[in-house]
Write a protein that holds these residues in place. Structure first.
Motif, PDB file in Angstrom:
ATOM      1  N   LYS A  15       0.768  -1.203   0.045  1.00  0.00           N
ATOM      2  CA  LYS A  15       0.123   0.026   0.011  1.00  0.00           C
ATOM      3  C   LYS A  15       0.920   1.340   0.035  1.00  0.00           C
ATOM      4  CE  LYS A  15      -4.196  -1.920   2.260  1.00  0.00           C
ATOM      5  NZ  LYS A  15      -4.522  -2.682   0.885  1.00  0.00           N
ATOM      6  N   ASP A  16       1.999   1.313   0.672  1.00  0.00           N
ATOM      7  CA  ASP A  16       2.820   2.244   0.718  1.00  0.00           C
ATOM      8  C   ASP A  16       3.642   2.557  -0.435  1.00  0.00           C
ATOM      9  OD1 ASP A  16       5.176   4.117   1.082  1.00  0.00           O
ATOM     10  OD2 ASP A  16       5.283   3.406   3.165  1.00  0.00           O
ATOM     11  N   GLU A  17       3.033   3.725  -1.250  1.00  0.00           N
ATOM     12  CA  GLU A  17       3.410   4.018  -2.763  1.00  0.00           C
ATOM     13  C   GLU A  17       5.214   4.171  -2.771  1.00  0.00           C
ATOM     14  OE1 GLU A  17       1.699   6.886  -6.081  1.00  0.00           O
ATOM     15  OE2 GLU A  17       2.972   7.983  -4.552  1.00  0.00           O
ATOM     16  N   PHE A  18       5.804   4.969  -1.946  1.00  0.00           N
ATOM     17  CA  PHE A  18       7.138   5.258  -2.080  1.00  0.00           C
ATOM     18  C   PHE A  18       7.806   3.752  -1.942  1.00  0.00           C
ATOM     19  CE2 PHE A  18      11.221   5.104   0.299  1.00  0.00           C
ATOM     20  CZ  PHE A  18      11.922   5.900  -0.340  1.00  0.00           C
ATOM     21  N   ILE A  19       7.516   2.763  -1.074  1.00  0.00           N
ATOM     22  CA  ILE A  19       7.984   1.379  -0.909  1.00  0.00           C
ATOM     23  C   ILE A  19       7.818   0.843  -1.984  1.00  0.00           C
ATOM     24  CG2 ILE A  19       8.149  -0.813   0.424  1.00  0.00           C
ATOM     25  CD1 ILE A  19       9.333   1.799   1.852  1.00  0.00           C
ATOM     26  N   ARG A  20       6.736   0.658  -2.531  1.00  0.00           N
ATOM     27  CA  ARG A  20       6.121   0.030  -3.786  1.00  0.00           C
ATOM     28  C   ARG A  20       7.021   0.373  -5.081  1.00  0.00           C
ATOM     29  NH1 ARG A  20       1.224   1.206  -3.985  1.00  0.00           N
ATOM     30  NH2 ARG A  20       1.362   2.839  -5.449  1.00  0.00           N
ATOM     31  N   VAL A  21       6.947   1.854  -5.240  1.00  0.00           N
ATOM     32  CA  VAL A  21       7.701   2.197  -6.548  1.00  0.00           C
ATOM     33  C   VAL A  21       9.166   1.918  -6.360  1.00  0.00           C
ATOM     34  CG1 VAL A  21       8.410   4.437  -7.818  1.00  0.00           C
ATOM     35  CG2 VAL A  21       5.839   3.868  -7.227  1.00  0.00           C
ATOM     36  N   ARG A  22       9.785   2.254  -5.209  1.00  0.00           N
ATOM     37  CA  ARG A  22      11.215   2.141  -5.053  1.00  0.00           C
ATOM     38  C   ARG A  22      11.656   0.664  -5.091  1.00  0.00           C
ATOM     39  NH1 ARG A  22      13.324   2.017   0.689  1.00  0.00           N
ATOM     40  NH2 ARG A  22      12.423   0.087   0.400  1.00  0.00           N
ATOM     41  N   ASN A  23      10.826  -0.254  -4.642  1.00  0.00           N
ATOM     42  CA  ASN A  23      11.173  -1.470  -4.824  1.00  0.00           C
ATOM     43  C   ASN A  23      11.067  -2.338  -6.093  1.00  0.00           C
ATOM     44  OD1 ASN A  23      11.841  -1.341  -1.968  1.00  0.00           O
ATOM     45  ND2 ASN A  23      10.202  -2.775  -1.252  1.00  0.00           N
ATOM     46  N   LEU A  24      10.150  -1.705  -6.877  1.00  0.00           N
ATOM     47  CA  LEU A  24      10.031  -2.219  -8.023  1.00  0.00           C
ATOM     48  C   LEU A  24      10.980  -1.763  -9.226  1.00  0.00           C
ATOM     49  CD1 LEU A  24       6.128  -2.014  -8.850  1.00  0.00           C
ATOM     50  CD2 LEU A  24       7.398  -3.945  -8.835  1.00  0.00           C
ATOM     51  N   ILE A  25      11.443  -0.486  -8.964  1.00  0.00           N
ATOM     52  CA  ILE A  25      12.460   0.050  -9.713  1.00  0.00           C
ATOM     53  C   ILE A  25      13.820  -0.563  -9.452  1.00  0.00           C
ATOM     54  CG2 ILE A  25      14.027   2.332 -10.105  1.00  0.00           C
ATOM     55  CD1 ILE A  25      11.054   2.499 -11.021  1.00  0.00           C
ATOM     56  N   ILE A  26      14.026  -0.956  -8.120  1.00  0.00           N
ATOM     57  CA  ILE A  26      15.294  -1.700  -7.594  1.00  0.00           C
ATOM     58  C   ILE A  26      15.435  -3.132  -8.325  1.00  0.00           C
ATOM     59  CG2 ILE A  26      16.332  -2.851  -5.664  1.00  0.00           C
ATOM     60  CD1 ILE A  26      15.715  -0.414  -4.037  1.00  0.00           C
ATOM     61  N   LEU A  27      14.333  -3.653  -8.405  1.00  0.00           N
ATOM     62  CA  LEU A  27      14.386  -5.024  -8.974  1.00  0.00           C
ATOM     63  C   LEU A  27      14.492  -4.743 -10.486  1.00  0.00           C
ATOM     64  CD1 LEU A  27      13.515  -8.126  -9.026  1.00  0.00           C
ATOM     65  CD2 LEU A  27      11.207  -7.601  -9.358  1.00  0.00           C
ATOM     66  N   ARG A  28      13.948  -3.912 -11.178  1.00  0.00           N
ATOM     67  CA  ARG A  28      14.051  -3.524 -12.521  1.00  0.00           C
ATOM     68  C   ARG A  28      15.560  -3.440 -12.618  1.00  0.00           C
ATOM     69  NH1 ARG A  28       9.643   0.507 -14.172  1.00  0.00           N
ATOM     70  NH2 ARG A  28      10.852   0.408 -16.147  1.00  0.00           N
ATOM     71  N   VAL A  29      16.071  -2.549 -11.913  1.00  0.00           N
ATOM     72  CA  VAL A  29      17.736  -2.067 -12.125  1.00  0.00           C
ATOM     73  C   VAL A  29      18.644  -3.092 -12.024  1.00  0.00           C
ATOM     74  CG1 VAL A  29      19.541  -0.607 -11.480  1.00  0.00           C
ATOM     75  CG2 VAL A  29      17.004   0.560 -11.949  1.00  0.00           C
ATOM     76  N   ILE A  30      18.468  -3.838 -10.995  1.00  0.00           N
ATOM     77  CA  ILE A  30      19.250  -5.201 -10.894  1.00  0.00           C
ATOM     78  C   ILE A  30      19.029  -6.027 -11.903  1.00  0.00           C
ATOM     79  CG2 ILE A  30      19.556  -7.245  -9.482  1.00  0.00           C
ATOM     80  CD1 ILE A  30      19.656  -5.537  -6.880  1.00  0.00           C
ATOM     81  N   ARG A  31      17.817  -6.266 -12.446  1.00  0.00           N
ATOM     82  CA  ARG A  31      17.490  -7.279 -13.425  1.00  0.00           C
ATOM     83  C   ARG A  31      18.155  -6.715 -14.720  1.00  0.00           C
ATOM     84  NH1 ARG A  31      11.575  -9.654 -14.820  1.00  0.00           N
ATOM     85  NH2 ARG A  31      12.356 -11.796 -15.442  1.00  0.00           N
ATOM     86  N   GLY A  32      18.307  -5.495 -14.922  1.00  0.00           N
ATOM     87  CA  GLY A  32      18.752  -4.888 -16.080  1.00  0.00           C
ATOM     88  C   GLY A  32      20.096  -4.543 -16.274  1.00  0.00           C
ATOM     89  N   THR A  33      20.893  -4.588 -15.240  1.00  0.00           N
ATOM     90  CA  THR A  33      22.466  -4.354 -15.061  1.00  0.00           C
ATOM     91  C   THR A  33      23.153  -5.595 -14.528  1.00  0.00           C
ATOM     92  OG1 THR A  33      21.983  -3.560 -12.797  1.00  0.00           O
ATOM     93  CG2 THR A  33      21.931  -2.056 -14.695  1.00  0.00           C
ATOM     94  N   GLY A  34      22.675  -6.364 -13.801  1.00  0.00           N
ATOM     95  CA  GLY A  34      23.332  -7.390 -13.093  1.00  0.00           C
ATOM     96  C   GLY A  34      24.333  -6.890 -11.943  1.00  0.00           C
ATOM     97  N   LEU A  35      23.888  -5.561 -11.316  1.00  0.00           N
ATOM     98  CA  LEU A  35      24.742  -5.075 -10.350  1.00  0.00           C
ATOM     99  C   LEU A  35      24.766  -5.934  -9.203  1.00  0.00           C
ATOM    100  CD1 LEU A  35      23.694  -1.416 -10.265  1.00  0.00           C
ATOM    101  CD2 LEU A  35      25.838  -2.265 -11.226  1.00  0.00           C
ATOM    102  N   ARG A  36      25.870  -5.880  -8.344  1.00  0.00           N
ATOM    103  CA  ARG A  36      25.852  -6.263  -6.924  1.00  0.00           C
ATOM    104  C   ARG A  36      25.220  -5.436  -6.145  1.00  0.00           C
ATOM    105  NH1 ARG A  36      31.217  -6.542  -9.218  1.00  0.00           N
ATOM    106  NH2 ARG A  36      31.879  -8.642  -9.530  1.00  0.00           N
TER     107      ARG A  36
END
Length: 184
Positions: A15-36
């Motif tokens: 429900k928390d928009e900030f947490i939802r948006v941030r966590n989805l972005i983090i998943l997408r960035v890691i998935r699209g970069t292979g970052l540690r």
């Protein structure tokens, strides 16, 4: 892939928009970069180059804890990672909160930089412990190797100093063998 989709659904129910948006972005960035996790946690806005012909980010090299340009490596971004970082930049600019670590790309609700453990916890919590950021690195590597067939580029993207590390840990070769069978 089912576990990743389940993780995305679970984040989307937050429900928390900030947490939802941030966590989805983090998943997408890691998935699209292979970052540690450490590389993502250390990412600053000044290290993001999205308007280049080949968008990239600069990350602190493994084992180098200095924040100077000498100790940074280039990581090129997938189209989705570029879109995710653009979305996050726009969203973050709208936040009405006291951001303490203004240079940090990813922050917590207190305005402080996320650390490695915070990032691991996101994956643990939303995947019931079935997915880790390092597993996303493996997925990224497998897909990149399969699509590019270029060990040198993949090793550079992963910031491996020794190409055998990538071959020994990420590439089973099975997809190439199956392709050979199709042509026999």
């Amino acid at each position: 892939h089912e576990d990743i989709e389940e993780m995305i659904e679970k984040i989307n129910r937050k429900k928390d928009e900030f947490i939802r948006v941030r966590n989805l972005i983090i998943l997408r960035v890691i998935r699209g970069t292979g970052l540690r996790e450490s590389e993502l946690a250390g990412l600053n806005f000044e290290d993001i180059y999205l308007s280049e012909d080949n968008p990239y980010i600069l990350v602190i090299s493994k084992g180098n804890y200095q924040y100077d340009d000498e100790g940074k490596d280039i990581v090129y971004l997938t189209k989705d990672a570029v879109a995710a970082l653009c979305e996050w930049s726009l969203y973050r600019a709208t936040l009405n909160m006291n951001i303490i670590d203004t240079e940090a790309v990813f922050i917590n609700k207190n305005g402080k930089r996320l650390n490695e453990e915070n990032i691991k916890a996101i994956f643990r919590n939303y995947s019931n412990g079935r997915i880790s950021p390092h597993m996303m690195r493996h997925e990224y590597t497998t897909v990149l190797q399969r699509e590019s067939k270029d060990y040198t580029f993949v090793a550079e993207q992963l910031r491996h100093r020794n190409h055998s590390t990538m071959i020994n840990h990420y590439d089973s070769g099975a997809y190439r063998s199956l392709d050979v069978l199709k042509h026999m």
